[in-house]
Design a protein around this motif. Structure first.
Motif: not given
Length: 112
Positions: A19-25
């Motif tokens: 989920a963090l990767t999906e929001i750009g982390v």
């Protein structure tokens, strides 16, 4: 810039990371840690004997992000890590005054 430190249950890590990767982390530091909070550990029964587990295994995430992204990161972690049971974890948000990427010499938000 903000530093977000979160402790979560180990089995929730993959869901949170995705989920963090999906929001750009773009990066994070991950550690396996042990600790306790309100629950102060718990008791388990093994081969008929009861014993106390004082430190519960957790995953610690450390994520540096631009200030305008911090709230979304916190919301994402809280949503994906929540089970509704005691021991879901904690999230702390700290201010970062300076950052430096050692390889390139970039500073502050460019270093993130």
């Amino acid at each position: 810039m903000k530093l977000i430190i979160a402790t979560i249950k180990p089995f929730k890590f993959d869901e949170v990371r995705e989920a963090l990767t999906e929001i750009g982390v773009r990066g994070m530091m991950v550690s396996e840690v042990k600790g306790y909070g309100i629950q102060s550990g718990h008791t388990e029964i093994y081969r008929g004997a009861e014993y106390s587990v004082n430190f519960v295994p957790k995953i610690k995430l450390e994520i540096a992000v631009p200030s305008d992204m911090a709230e979304r990161v916190v919301e994402t972690i809280a949503t994906k890590a929540r089970t509704g049971k005691i021991g879901d974890g904690k999230i702390f948000v700290l201010h970062i005054s300076d950052a430096l990427r050692i390889r390139t010499g970039e500073t502050n938000e460019d270093a993130l």
